[in-house]
Design a protein around this motif. Structure first.
Motif, short mmCIF file in Angstrom:
data_model
loop_
_atom_site.label_atom_id
_atom_site.label_comp_id
_atom_site.label_asym_id
_atom_site.label_seq_id
_atom_site.Cartn_x
_atom_site.Cartn_y
_atom_site.Cartn_z
N GLU A 69 0.80 -1.21 0.00
CA GLU A 69 0.00 0.00 0.00
C GLU A 69 0.84 1.27 0.00
OE1 GLU A 69 -2.36 -0.32 3.47
OE2 GLU A 69 -3.38 -2.18 2.85
N PHE A 70 2.16 1.13 -0.10
CA PHE A 70 3.06 2.29 0.01
C PHE A 70 2.98 3.15 -1.25
CE2 PHE A 70 7.14 4.35 -0.65
CZ PHE A 70 7.35 4.96 0.57
N LYS A 71 2.80 4.46 -1.06
CA LYS A 71 2.81 5.41 -2.17
C LYS A 71 4.09 6.23 -2.14
CE LYS A 71 0.22 9.26 -4.20
NZ LYS A 71 -0.96 10.15 -4.06
N HIS A 72 4.34 6.94 -1.05
CA HIS A 72 5.59 7.66 -0.82
C HIS A 72 5.63 8.02 0.66
CE1 HIS A 72 2.71 11.00 -1.73
NE2 HIS A 72 3.27 11.51 -0.64
N CYS A 73 6.70 8.63 1.09
CA CYS A 73 6.81 9.06 2.48
C CYS A 73 7.46 10.44 2.55
CB CYS A 73 7.60 8.04 3.31
SG CYS A 73 9.36 8.04 3.02
N LEU A 74 7.08 11.17 3.58
CA LEU A 74 7.69 12.47 3.86
C LEU A 74 8.82 12.27 4.87
CD1 LEU A 74 4.46 14.64 4.22
CD2 LEU A 74 5.88 14.33 2.19
N VAL A 75 9.97 12.86 4.60
CA VAL A 75 11.15 12.65 5.43
C VAL A 75 11.63 13.99 5.95
CG1 VAL A 75 13.51 11.73 5.52
CG2 VAL A 75 11.80 10.61 4.07
N TRP A 76 11.85 14.05 7.28
CA TRP A 76 12.51 15.18 7.93
C TRP A 76 13.83 14.67 8.51
CZ3 TRP A 76 7.38 14.16 8.09
CH2 TRP A 76 6.48 15.22 7.81
N GLY A 77 14.91 15.42 8.33
CA GLY A 77 16.17 15.01 8.93
C GLY A 77 17.37 15.36 8.07
N VAL A 83 12.87 11.45 10.69
CA VAL A 83 11.45 11.30 10.95
C VAL A 83 10.76 11.04 9.61
CG1 VAL A 83 9.35 12.39 11.84
CG2 VAL A 83 11.55 12.83 12.95
N ILE A 84 9.89 10.02 9.57
CA ILE A 84 9.19 9.67 8.34
C ILE A 84 7.68 9.65 8.60
CG2 ILE A 84 11.13 8.33 7.42
CD1 ILE A 84 9.61 5.79 8.18
N GLN A 85 6.94 9.99 7.55
CA GLN A 85 5.47 9.88 7.56
C GLN A 85 5.07 9.15 6.29
OE1 GLN A 85 3.20 13.53 8.22
NE2 GLN A 85 1.64 12.82 6.77
N ILE A 86 4.47 7.98 6.45
CA ILE A 86 4.14 7.11 5.32
C ILE A 86 2.78 7.50 4.75
CG2 ILE A 86 3.74 4.73 4.60
CD1 ILE A 86 5.59 3.85 6.86
N GLN A 87 2.74 7.63 3.44
CA GLN A 87 1.50 7.94 2.73
C GLN A 87 1.05 6.70 1.97
OE1 GLN A 87 -0.20 10.83 2.91
NE2 GLN A 87 -1.83 10.03 1.57
N LYS A 88 -0.18 6.23 2.26
CA LYS A 88 -0.71 5.05 1.60
C LYS A 88 -1.45 5.44 0.32
CE LYS A 88 -1.42 2.37 5.84
NZ LYS A 88 -2.43 1.62 6.65
N SER A 91 19.07 13.41 6.09
CA SER A 91 19.22 12.68 4.82
C SER A 91 18.60 13.42 3.64
CB SER A 91 18.59 11.28 4.95
OG SER A 91 17.20 11.38 5.18
N VAL A 92 17.89 14.53 3.89
CA VAL A 92 17.26 15.28 2.80
C VAL A 92 17.78 16.71 2.82
CG1 VAL A 92 15.18 13.87 2.72
CG2 VAL A 92 15.29 15.79 4.31
N LYS A 93 17.71 17.36 1.67
CA LYS A 93 18.20 18.73 1.56
C LYS A 93 17.22 19.73 2.15
CE LYS A 93 21.05 17.89 -2.52
NZ LYS A 93 21.33 18.25 -3.93
N GLN A 94 15.94 19.43 2.03
CA GLN A 94 14.92 20.29 2.61
C GLN A 94 13.89 19.43 3.32
OE1 GLN A 94 13.05 22.37 -0.60
NE2 GLN A 94 12.13 20.55 -1.49
N SER A 95 13.36 19.93 4.42
CA SER A 95 12.41 19.17 5.23
C SER A 95 11.03 19.82 5.16
CB SER A 95 12.88 19.11 6.68
OG SER A 95 14.11 18.44 6.77
N PRO A 96 9.95 19.06 4.86
CA PRO A 96 10.01 17.64 4.50
C PRO A 96 10.28 17.45 3.02
CG PRO A 96 7.74 18.33 4.63
CD PRO A 96 8.57 19.54 4.99
N ALA A 97 10.66 16.24 2.64
CA ALA A 97 10.91 15.90 1.24
C ALA A 97 10.18 14.60 0.92
CB ALA A 97 12.40 15.75 0.97
N ILE A 98 9.60 14.52 -0.27
CA ILE A 98 8.91 13.31 -0.72
C ILE A 98 9.95 12.32 -1.24
CG2 ILE A 98 7.20 12.39 -2.32
CD1 ILE A 98 5.81 15.08 -2.27
N CYS A 99 9.98 11.13 -0.65
CA CYS A 99 10.99 10.13 -0.99
C CYS A 99 10.33 8.79 -1.28
CB CYS A 99 12.01 9.97 0.14
SG CYS A 99 12.87 11.50 0.58
N GLY A 100 11.06 7.95 -2.01
CA GLY A 100 10.59 6.61 -2.34
C GLY A 100 11.23 5.56 -1.45
#
Length: 456
Positions: free
Chosen positions: A383-391, A412-417, A393-402
């Motif tokens: 059911e995974f679509k993408h996740c938002l990442v803060w921290g 910190v991650i937030q999973i989007q279904k 590992s990303v250049k800007q927070s939040p960032a949409i990652c696969g």
């Protein structure tokens, strides 16, 4: 004068001299030959005509052979034979005898660390000092006869610490329950080698030798060698860098002959030895970080402690005086390289109490989003679509990652279904008008209409 000079030269190589490996010699090729002879004679007296005697014979021949370019091929074939015999010794082929089983200790926590050392060096006391688990400790040897586990709660992570029985010389061949200890060590993420600071460095060399025999490589990484079996074409050897340690096409061909491999592609991308190439062929080597812990430093002087502390991968401690135990935990945390990932629900603050801990030594040895989602639940991958990442590992927070995004510690991650419509689209693909309703099966009866010509 010439005869007297010859007599003097012959006298300097008598059995009692240091150069010949007599009582005064403690190293060199002659001492290795004498030691191998003693092992072979002992095997013959006990009637051992099996694997141990063959191993002793090969070690004797290797000790007698000089190391130069002319003998590099022969030494390579001997090392390959020796490796095959040691594998047969550890993993018998008979139906009744399986692989050497370790101690019955369930894996718990986010990482596993094993305590290795000779008897009476302070392993049980160290376990009690770090975990609080009472392990029997006494002034005599072999106090611990089985594996005693404990849990270290450090930086929101649970680290399992195993107190293993002390091993003796010849543990790789099964002496003193050595096979059980080594089988348990192969399941550890980090090895702590506990040494007595009041003794010489011979104890460290002996323990490293026992682990090297069974295929555990300490503080090393896998050699950068590409080895591919082929059906035809013979041996195709390609070395990208210059080889300065005696490994060339002839040595590679000699090793492959012992394994009865006649068609292979070998690409070497770094300066390696014959032993490194044998490790790649075997494919069952364990590359594990190791921390050398010198206990009982309260019995040494300040210059001696300073000399020990400057050695690589070394931590001096004193369990009885509780000296530098915090430094040991910090060094252990660095070697484990655990990645803590915190989760966040939509429109809520992150949960900083119970993180997801990813161990890089396990699985595919990565710390990406896919591993974090798998630890939560495997069904989330569907059911995974993408996740938002803060921290970090990303250049800007939040960032949409696969799924393939590499996470760093304390992200910190937030999973989007996916929505139901997106699930159906992912399962059946984009509708083109030529498939059956609700499926992805092509309907041959439906034909695409020919495009009308453009109006002029």
């Amino acid at each position: 004068q010439v005869l007297s000079g010859c007599v003097a030269v012959m006298a300097s190589f008598t059995k009692g001299s240091k150069k010949a490996g007599g009582e005064g010699a403690r190293g060199g090729a002659w001492s290795k030959v004498n030691e191998a002879k003693k092992q072979q004679n002992a095997m013959e007296k006990t009637g051992g005509g099996g694997i141990l005697s063959r191993i002793a014979a090969i070690e004797l021949e290797m000790a007698r052979t000089q190391k130069n370019k002319a003998t590099a091929t022969h030494l390579g074939s001997l090392k390959a034979k020796l490796c095959q015999l040691r594998r047969e010794l550890l993993e018998p082929k008979s139906a009744g005898a399986g692989k050497g089983a370790g101690f019955e200790c369930q894996r718990k926590g986010d990482a596993r660390v094993g305590l290795l050392g000779f008897p009476s060096v302070g392993k049980s006391s160290l376990l009690t000092g770090l975990t609080g688990v009472e392990s029997e400790a006494a002034a005599y040897e072999f106090t611990t006869l089985t594996c005693i586990p404990g849990i270290i709660n450090y930086n929101d992570a649970k680290i399992q610490l195993l107190d293993l029985p002390g091993i003796i010389k010849g543990a790789a061949n099964g002496a003193g329950r050595g096979r059980q200890v080594i089988a348990t060590l192969k399941s550890c993420d980090v090895i702590i080698m506990v040494l007595d600071a009041t003794k010489d460095d011979q104890q460290k060399a002996m323990l490293e030798h026992e682990l090297d025999i069974v295929g555990i490589r300490l503080n090393r990484r896998s050699p950068d060698i590409s080895f591919t079996k082929t059906k035809t074409g013979g041996l195709r050897f390609n070395s990208i860098v210059q080889q300065t340690q005696g490994f060339d096409q002839a040595a590679c061909h000699s090793v492959l002959q012992q394994y009865k491999l006649f068609n292979a592609d070998v690409v070497v991308r770094e300066d390696v030895t014959v032993d490194d190439f044998i490790d790649v062929i075997e494919g069952n080597r364990k590359y594990c970080p190791c921390i050398y812990v010198y206990n009982k430093i309260d019995m040494l002087s300040i210059p001696q402690i300073d000399e020990l502390a400057r050695r690589p991968n070394t931590v001096p401690i004193s369990v009885n005086s509780k000296m530098n135990l915090d430094g040991l935990l910090e060094r252990l945390w660095e070697e484990l390289a655990l990645v803590r990932v915190y989760t966040k629900k939509p429109r809520l603050f992150p949960d900083f109490e119970d993180p997801i801990v990813i161990t890089p030594q396990r699985g595919n040895k990565t710390s990406n989003v896919e591993n974090a989602v798998t630890i939560l639940h495997k069904q989330l991958l569907e059911e995974f679509k993408h996740c938002l990442v803060w921290g970090r590992s990303v250049k800007q927070s939040p960032a949409i990652c696969g799924l393939k995004h590499d996470l760093m510690d304390e992200d910190v991650i937030q999973i989007q279904k996916m929505t139901p419509a997106e699930k159906a689209r992912a399962a059946h693909g984009k509708k083109t008008g030529t498939t059956l309703p609700g499926t992805n099966i092509r309907d041959e009866n439906k034909k695409k209409e020919a495009k009308k010509p453009l109006k002029s």
